[in-house]
Write an enzyme that holds these catalytic residues in place. Structure first.
Site, PDB file in Angstrom:
ATOM      1  N   GLY A  75      37.735  42.181  40.967  1.00  0.00           N
ATOM      2  CA  GLY A  75      36.477  42.286  40.232  1.00  0.00           C
ATOM      3  C   GLY A  75      36.419  43.548  39.406  1.00  0.00           C
ATOM      4  O   GLY A  75      37.331  44.383  39.427  1.00  0.00           O
ATOM      5  N   GLU A  91      38.932  40.261  34.514  1.00  0.00           N
ATOM      6  CA  GLU A  91      39.283  41.066  35.677  1.00  0.00           C
ATOM      7  C   GLU A  91      40.234  40.317  36.618  1.00  0.00           C
ATOM      8  O   GLU A  91      41.162  40.913  37.181  1.00  0.00           O
ATOM      9  CB  GLU A  91      38.022  41.489  36.433  1.00  0.00           C
ATOM     10  CG  GLU A  91      37.199  42.555  35.737  1.00  0.00           C
ATOM     11  CD  GLU A  91      37.854  43.931  35.795  1.00  0.00           C
ATOM     12  OE1 GLU A  91      38.778  44.116  36.608  1.00  0.00           O
ATOM     13  OE2 GLU A  91      37.442  44.814  35.022  1.00  0.00           O
ATOM     14  N   GLU A  95      43.880  41.949  37.362  1.00  0.00           N
ATOM     15  CA  GLU A  95      44.145  42.490  38.694  1.00  0.00           C
ATOM     16  C   GLU A  95      45.086  41.636  39.537  1.00  0.00           C
ATOM     17  O   GLU A  95      45.685  42.136  40.494  1.00  0.00           O
ATOM     18  CB  GLU A  95      42.825  42.692  39.450  1.00  0.00           C
ATOM     19  CG  GLU A  95      41.931  43.757  38.828  1.00  0.00           C
ATOM     20  CD  GLU A  95      40.763  44.115  39.706  1.00  0.00           C
ATOM     21  OE1 GLU A  95      40.540  43.444  40.731  1.00  0.00           O
ATOM     22  OE2 GLU A  95      40.050  45.085  39.363  1.00  0.00           O
ATOM     23  N   ASP A 113      22.116  50.096  48.397  1.00  0.00           N
ATOM     24  CA  ASP A 113      23.161  50.986  48.906  1.00  0.00           C
ATOM     25  C   ASP A 113      24.517  50.294  49.046  1.00  0.00           C
ATOM     26  O   ASP A 113      25.371  50.747  49.795  1.00  0.00           O
ATOM     27  CB  ASP A 113      22.745  51.548  50.274  1.00  0.00           C
ATOM     28  CG  ASP A 113      21.493  52.401  50.186  1.00  0.00           C
ATOM     29  OD1 ASP A 113      21.331  53.096  49.164  1.00  0.00           O
ATOM     30  OD2 ASP A 113      20.677  52.362  51.130  1.00  0.00           O
ATOM     31  N   GLU A 144      48.470  46.312  45.427  1.00  0.00           N
ATOM     32  CA  GLU A 144      49.031  44.988  45.701  1.00  0.00           C
ATOM     33  C   GLU A 144      47.947  43.920  45.569  1.00  0.00           C
ATOM     34  O   GLU A 144      46.748  44.215  45.639  1.00  0.00           O
ATOM     35  CB  GLU A 144      49.598  44.911  47.125  1.00  0.00           C
ATOM     36  CG  GLU A 144      50.861  45.684  47.388  1.00  0.00           C
ATOM     37  CD  GLU A 144      51.377  45.461  48.804  1.00  0.00           C
ATOM     38  OE1 GLU A 144      52.299  44.639  48.957  1.00  0.00           O
ATOM     39  OE2 GLU A 144      50.844  46.085  49.734  1.00  0.00           O
TER      40      GLU A 144
END
Length: 304
Positions: A75, A91, A95, A113, A144
């Site tokens: 992400g 993304e 990735e 939070d 990885e």
């Protein structure tokens, strides 16, 4: 309907409007990518036996702070001028190397939070891909990218019913194991609280503890898994995104059973799936097995 025409008064209002006067969150996209794959490579001696298949989830080993060296869902943040879906696609490919996967928004995570970097809202996407279709690799932000076998167990804590109100609490135990590295095992305990009032349901999830999983991704993974289970149980159509173009009915049923976590009666399953498949003129080929008819999805049934 006429096209909207902006009044001069409204144009003056917008000209004076300053969006920077208001606090704004950063928007991110996180992807839960599932596939059905062989648990591990089988030996030649077991060629007559179908290799055991399991549900797996794609994770990245973070190379950046925060949560460096923790495992997370692929992400990243939205760029200016980019839709959240475009962010998710970009993304995921950057990735992990996975491109052109079907992505569907299934939830939004916005607890204040949830990320130590600040106010960040995550749009969570579900993706299902055929096992072995993509060769995954790490990107610039990850050490990885690996597939993890997914195991989820549920434990009921309490159930309280008073008139038209009810509160049900459950614990979910999430376990993610990597076949390539037997020592790599990620776990989490997540508490689910369901509140019912006049048949309206409110559900919340709280991570009690987690080991090796970054941010609140254990909760996102559980919610993605629950979404997959529910949609598979409703119509079963979503299961086809885990299948190759041609498949046997036994393979389709096995995929369904893996996701649902329970065996099914063959006759009942075939009745349920009958309108969604069409027979091809081909049969499966494989050493040690009798040929079986191959089917494909009935596209017309998906667009009713």
């Amino acid at each position: 309907m006429k096209d909207y025409v902006m009044s001069s008064e409204e144009r003056e209002y917008l000209a004076a409007y300053n969006i920077s006067n208001y606090d704004r969150p950063s928007i991110a996209a996180d992807m839960a990518v599932f596939s059905i794959m062989e648990q591990r490579e089988e030996s030649i001696e077991n060629y007559r036996k179908d290799p055991e298949k399991v549900l797996k989830l794609l994770l990245i080993w973070r190379a950046a702070f925060p949560y460096r060296n923790y495992w997370a869902l692929p992400g990243g943040f939205c760029r200016k001028g980019e839709s959240v879906l475009e962010t998710a696609r970009r993304e995921l490919e950057e990735e992990t190397g996975v491109a052109d996967a079907y992505l569907r928004l299934f939830d939004i995570f916005s607890e204040k939070d949830r990320d130590p970097r600040g106010w960040i809202i995550s749009q969570a996407f579900l993706a299902l891909i055929e096992g072995g279709k993509y060769k995954v690799h790490e990107g610039t932000d990850a050490w990885e990218a690996k597939w993890f076998q997914v195991t989820v167990k549920k434990e009921e804590i309490s159930k309280e019913i008073k008139g038209e109100k009810a509160v049900i609490e459950n614990n979910y135990f999430l376990c993610l194991e990597c076949a390539e590295r037997e020592e790599l095992k990620l776990t989490a305990k997540i508490k689910e609280c369901k509140s019912f009032h006049h048949y309206h349901e409110t559900v919340s999830y709280h991570i009690s503890n987690t080991d090796g999983i970054a941010f609140d991704h254990a909760k996102i993974i559980l919610c993605a898994w629950l979404t997959l289970q529910k949609e598979t149980g409703d119509t079963g159509k979503i299961i086809f995104d885990l299948m190759p173009e041609a498949f046997t009915m036994a393979e389709l049923q096995k995929a369904y059973e893996i996701v649902q976590g329970k065996p099914l009666i063959v006759a009942n399953f075939r009745r349920k799936m009958a309108e969604y498949v069409v027979e091809t003129k081909e049969v499966s080929e494989g050493a040690g097995h009798r040929p079986a008819k191959l089917f494909k999805r009935n596209v017309e049934a998906f667009y009713k």
